[in-house]
Enzyme design. Structure first.
Site, PDB file in Angstrom:
ATOM      1  N   ASN A 108       4.650  -0.808  10.145  1.00  0.00           N
ATOM      2  CA  ASN A 108       3.860  -0.560   8.935  1.00  0.00           C
ATOM      3  C   ASN A 108       3.256   0.830   9.023  1.00  0.00           C
ATOM      4  O   ASN A 108       3.024   1.346  10.115  1.00  0.00           O
ATOM      5  CB  ASN A 108       2.736  -1.598   8.810  1.00  0.00           C
ATOM      6  N   HIS A 110      -0.157   2.717   7.708  1.00  0.00           N
ATOM      7  CA  HIS A 110      -1.472   2.396   7.156  1.00  0.00           C
ATOM      8  C   HIS A 110      -2.294   3.677   7.044  1.00  0.00           C
ATOM      9  O   HIS A 110      -2.431   4.415   8.017  1.00  0.00           O
ATOM     10  CB  HIS A 110      -2.185   1.390   8.060  1.00  0.00           C
ATOM     11  N   THR A 142       1.800  -7.180  13.651  1.00  0.00           N
ATOM     12  CA  THR A 142       1.561  -8.478  14.290  1.00  0.00           C
ATOM     13  C   THR A 142       0.783  -9.335  13.285  1.00  0.00           C
ATOM     14  O   THR A 142       0.477  -8.871  12.178  1.00  0.00           O
ATOM     15  CB  THR A 142       0.728  -8.316  15.582  1.00  0.00           C
ATOM     16  N   GLN A 174       1.495  13.822   5.435  1.00  0.00           N
ATOM     17  CA  GLN A 174       1.721  13.485   6.857  1.00  0.00           C
ATOM     18  C   GLN A 174       2.514  12.182   6.990  1.00  0.00           C
ATOM     19  O   GLN A 174       3.337  12.048   7.895  1.00  0.00           O
ATOM     20  CB  GLN A 174       0.389  13.380   7.594  1.00  0.00           C
TER      21      GLN A 174
HETATM   22  N1  NHR Z   1       0.484  -8.709   7.411  1.00  0.00           N
HETATM   23  C1  NHR Z   1       0.158  -8.932   8.684  1.00  0.00           C
HETATM   24  N2  NHR Z   1       0.136 -10.188   9.108  1.00  0.00           N
HETATM   25  N3  NHR Z   1      -0.152  -7.942   9.544  1.00  0.00           N
HETATM   26  C2  NHR Z   1      -0.178  -6.668   9.121  1.00  0.00           C
HETATM   27  O1  NHR Z   1      -0.498  -5.706   9.973  1.00  0.00           O
HETATM   28  C3  NHR Z   1       0.127  -6.369   7.767  1.00  0.00           C
HETATM   29  C4  NHR Z   1       0.482  -7.438   6.943  1.00  0.00           C
HETATM   30  C5  NHR Z   1       0.783  -7.216   5.587  1.00  0.00           C
HETATM   31  C6  NHR Z   1       0.706  -5.958   5.056  1.00  0.00           C
HETATM   32  C7  NHR Z   1       0.090  -3.569   5.216  1.00  0.00           C
HETATM   33  C8  NHR Z   1      -1.447  -3.375   5.083  1.00  0.00           C
HETATM   34  C9  NHR Z   1      -1.864  -1.929   5.038  1.00  0.00           C
HETATM   35  O2  NHR Z   1      -1.207  -1.048   5.607  1.00  0.00           O
HETATM   36  C10 NHR Z   1       0.322  -4.889   5.874  1.00  0.00           C
HETATM   37  C11 NHR Z   1       0.059  -5.082   7.224  1.00  0.00           C
HETATM   38  C12 NHR Z   1      -2.124  -5.394   1.960  1.00  0.00           C
HETATM   39  C13 NHR Z   1      -3.410  -5.857   2.190  1.00  0.00           C
HETATM   40  C14 NHR Z   1      -4.084  -6.777   1.202  1.00  0.00           C
HETATM   41  O3  NHR Z   1      -5.269  -7.028   1.312  1.00  0.00           O
HETATM   42  C15 NHR Z   1      -4.037  -5.503   3.372  1.00  0.00           C
HETATM   43  C16 NHR Z   1      -3.379  -4.693   4.293  1.00  0.00           C
HETATM   44  C17 NHR Z   1      -2.094  -4.237   4.051  1.00  0.00           C
HETATM   45  C18 NHR Z   1      -1.464  -4.590   2.883  1.00  0.00           C
HETATM   46  N4  NHR Z   1      -3.328  -7.325   0.208  1.00  0.00           N
HETATM   47  C19 NHR Z   1      -3.796  -8.250  -0.816  1.00  0.00           C
HETATM   48  C20 NHR Z   1      -3.342  -9.697  -0.494  1.00  0.00           C
HETATM   49  O4  NHR Z   1      -4.048 -10.610  -0.950  1.00  0.00           O
HETATM   50  C21 NHR Z   1      -3.220  -7.923  -2.175  1.00  0.00           C
HETATM   51  C22 NHR Z   1      -3.530  -6.535  -2.635  1.00  0.00           C
HETATM   52  C23 NHR Z   1      -2.663  -6.082  -3.802  1.00  0.00           C
HETATM   53  O5  NHR Z   1      -1.707  -6.791  -4.198  1.00  0.00           O
HETATM   54  O6  NHR Z   1      -2.915  -4.963  -4.302  1.00  0.00           O
HETATM   55  O7  NHR Z   1      -2.284  -9.892   0.135  1.00  0.00           O
HETATM   56  O8  NHR Z   1      -2.930  -1.634   4.486  1.00  0.00           O
HETATM   57  C1  GAR Z   2       0.912   4.931   1.145  1.00  0.00           C
HETATM   58  O1  GAR Z   2      -0.084   5.894   1.109  1.00  0.00           O
HETATM   59  C2  GAR Z   2       0.644   3.938   2.253  1.00  0.00           C
HETATM   60  O2  GAR Z   2       0.018   4.492   3.374  1.00  0.00           O
HETATM   61  C3  GAR Z   2      -0.268   2.991   1.576  1.00  0.00           C
HETATM   62  O3  GAR Z   2       0.133   2.909   0.228  1.00  0.00           O
HETATM   63  C4  GAR Z   2       0.851   4.075  -0.115  1.00  0.00           C
HETATM   64  C5  GAR Z   2       2.212   3.675  -0.577  1.00  0.00           C
HETATM   65  O4  GAR Z   2       2.845   4.776  -1.107  1.00  0.00           O
HETATM   66  N1  GAR Z   2      -0.135   1.725   2.176  1.00  0.00           N
HETATM   67  C6  GAR Z   2      -1.062   0.821   2.084  1.00  0.00           C
HETATM   68  O5  GAR Z   2      -2.138   1.012   1.568  1.00  0.00           O
HETATM   69  C7  GAR Z   2      -0.660  -0.486   2.665  1.00  0.00           C
HETATM   70  N2  GAR Z   2      -1.680  -1.421   2.361  1.00  0.00           N
HETATM   71  P1  GAR Z   2       4.396   4.765  -1.383  1.00  0.00           P
HETATM   72  O6  GAR Z   2       4.718   3.486  -2.138  1.00  0.00           O
HETATM   73  O7  GAR Z   2       4.579   5.968  -2.275  1.00  0.00           O
HETATM   74  O8  GAR Z   2       5.123   4.875  -0.079  1.00  0.00           O
END
Ligand code: NHR
Ligand code: GAR
Length: 217
Positions: A108, A110, A142, A174
Site C-alpha cells: 500500500n 499511504h 497487514t 514523490q
Molecule cells: N486494510 C487493512 N487491513 N490494512 C491496511 O493497511 C489497509 C487496508 C485497507 C486500505 C489503505 C489505507 C490508506 O493508505 C488501506 C490499508 C481507507 C481507509 C478508510 O477509512 C483507511 C485507510 C486506508 C484506506 N476507508 C473507509 C472505510 O470505511 C472508507 C473511506 C472512503 O470510501 O472514502 O473502509 O490510507
Molecule cells: C494518493 O495520494 C494516495 O497516497 C492516497 O490517495 C491518493 C490516490 O491517488 N491514498 C490513500 O489515501 C489511501 N487511503 P491516485 O488514485 O491518483 O493514485
C-alpha cells in the site's frame, strides 16, 4: 519472468499511471494483469483501458458486509494468480481474512510518514499539528490498518503557505517515484516481509523503511 501483479484502485489512479509508465519504460519487471476498482466509472479504469490492461469493478455498495465484499474481491483477484497485489489509492478497509491471504505480497502507499497519521485526511492533520515535514510511505499490508512493515518513505517539506491541496501535490510527486521503486525491488526478489519486518537485500529495514529525503530538491 515478469511478476504477475494486480492493482486495486478507487479513484484517479495517478499511482497506477506511474506503475504503467514504469512498466512500459522497462523500469520495472512487474506485469499488471488486471486493474480492479471498488468504484465504477473512475478515471483509473480509463487509464488501465488506454494501456490495454483488463479492468474489473467489484462495487462495494452491492455487498451487505465487508466480509462478503472481500470474498468477491479475493475471487476476482485470484483469477489472475498474482504474485503481487498493489493498493493504489484503494479506499476500503480490508478484513483480516483478506490481508492474511495476501501476507507478504500486498503493498500500500499511504500519504504520511507512518506511523504518524494512520487513516484518512493525513495532509490536513500534518498541517494542523504544525509539522515542518510530511511525506509518504510504501508498506506491506497487514490486518492492522496502515500498520504493516514500512518499505520506503519520501520526506517533503511543509511550507508556511501550504494548504492540504498544495501539500498533497508535493507528496504525490514523490509517490510516483517511490511506488515503482518498491514494486521493482519486489519484482527483482530483493524485497520480502519476514514476520513484522520488511527485508531488503537480506537486511531488515529500519522502522521508517528506506528513507528518501526530498526536502533539499
Ligand atoms: N486494510 C487493512 N487491513 N490494512 C491496511 O493497511 C489497509 C487496508 C485497507 C486500505 C489503505 C489505507 C490508506 O493508505 C488501506 C490499508 C481507507 C481507509 C478508510 O477509512 C483507511 C485507510 C486506508 C484506506 N476507508 C473507509 C472505510 O470505511 C472508507 C473511506 C472512503 O470510501 O472514502 O473502509 O490510507
Ligand atoms: C494518493 O495520494 C494516495 O497516497 C492516497 O490517495 C491518493 C490516490 O491517488 N491514498 C490513500 O489515501 C489511501 N487511503 P491516485 O488514485 O491518483 O493514485
Amino acid at each position: 519472468m515478469k511478476t504477475k501483479t494486480v492493482v486495486l484502485i478507487s479513484g484517479s489512479g495517478s499511482n497506477l499511471q506511474a506503475l504503467i509508465d514504469a512498466q512500459s519504460n522497462g523500469e520495472t519487471a512487474i506485469s499488471i494483469e488486471s486493474v480492479i476498482s471498488n468504484r465504477p466509472g473512475v478515471l483509473g479504469l480509463d487509464r488501465a483501458t488506454k494501456a490495454g490492461i483488463t479492468t474489473q469493478v467489484v462495487d462495494h455498495t452491492l455487498f451487505e458486509s465487508r466480509e462478503a465484499f472481500d470474498i468477491q474481491l479475493k475471487a476476482t483477484i485470484d483469477q489472475y494468480q498474482p504474485e503481487l497485489v498493489i493498493l493504489a489509492g484503494f479506499m476500503r478497509i480490508l478484513t483480516p481474512a483478506f490481508t492474511n491471504h495476501y501476507a507478504g505480497r500486498m503493498l500500500n502507499i499511504h500519504p504520511s510518514l507512518l506511523p504518524k497519521y494512520q487513516g484518512l485526511h493525513t495532509h490536513q492533520r500534518a498541517l494542523d499539528a504544525g509539522d515542518d515535514r510530511h511525506g509518504v510511505t510504501v508498506h506491506f499490508v497487514t490486518a492492522e490498518l496502515d500498520g504493516g512493515p514500512n518499505i520506503i518513505q519520501a520526506v517533503v517539506p511543509i511550507n508556511t503557505n501550504d494548504n492540504a491541496e498544495s501539500l498533497a501535490k508535493r507528496v504525490q510527486q514523490q509517490e510516483h517515484i517511490i511506488y515503482p521503486m518498491a514494486a521493482q525491488w519486489f519484482a527483482e526478489g530483493r524485497l520480502c516481509m519476514q514476520g513484522n519486518d520488511a527485508v531488503l537485500d537480506g537486511s531488515i529495514l529500519p522502522t521508517s523503511g528506506f528513507v528518501m529525503d526530498a526536502r533539499s530538491q
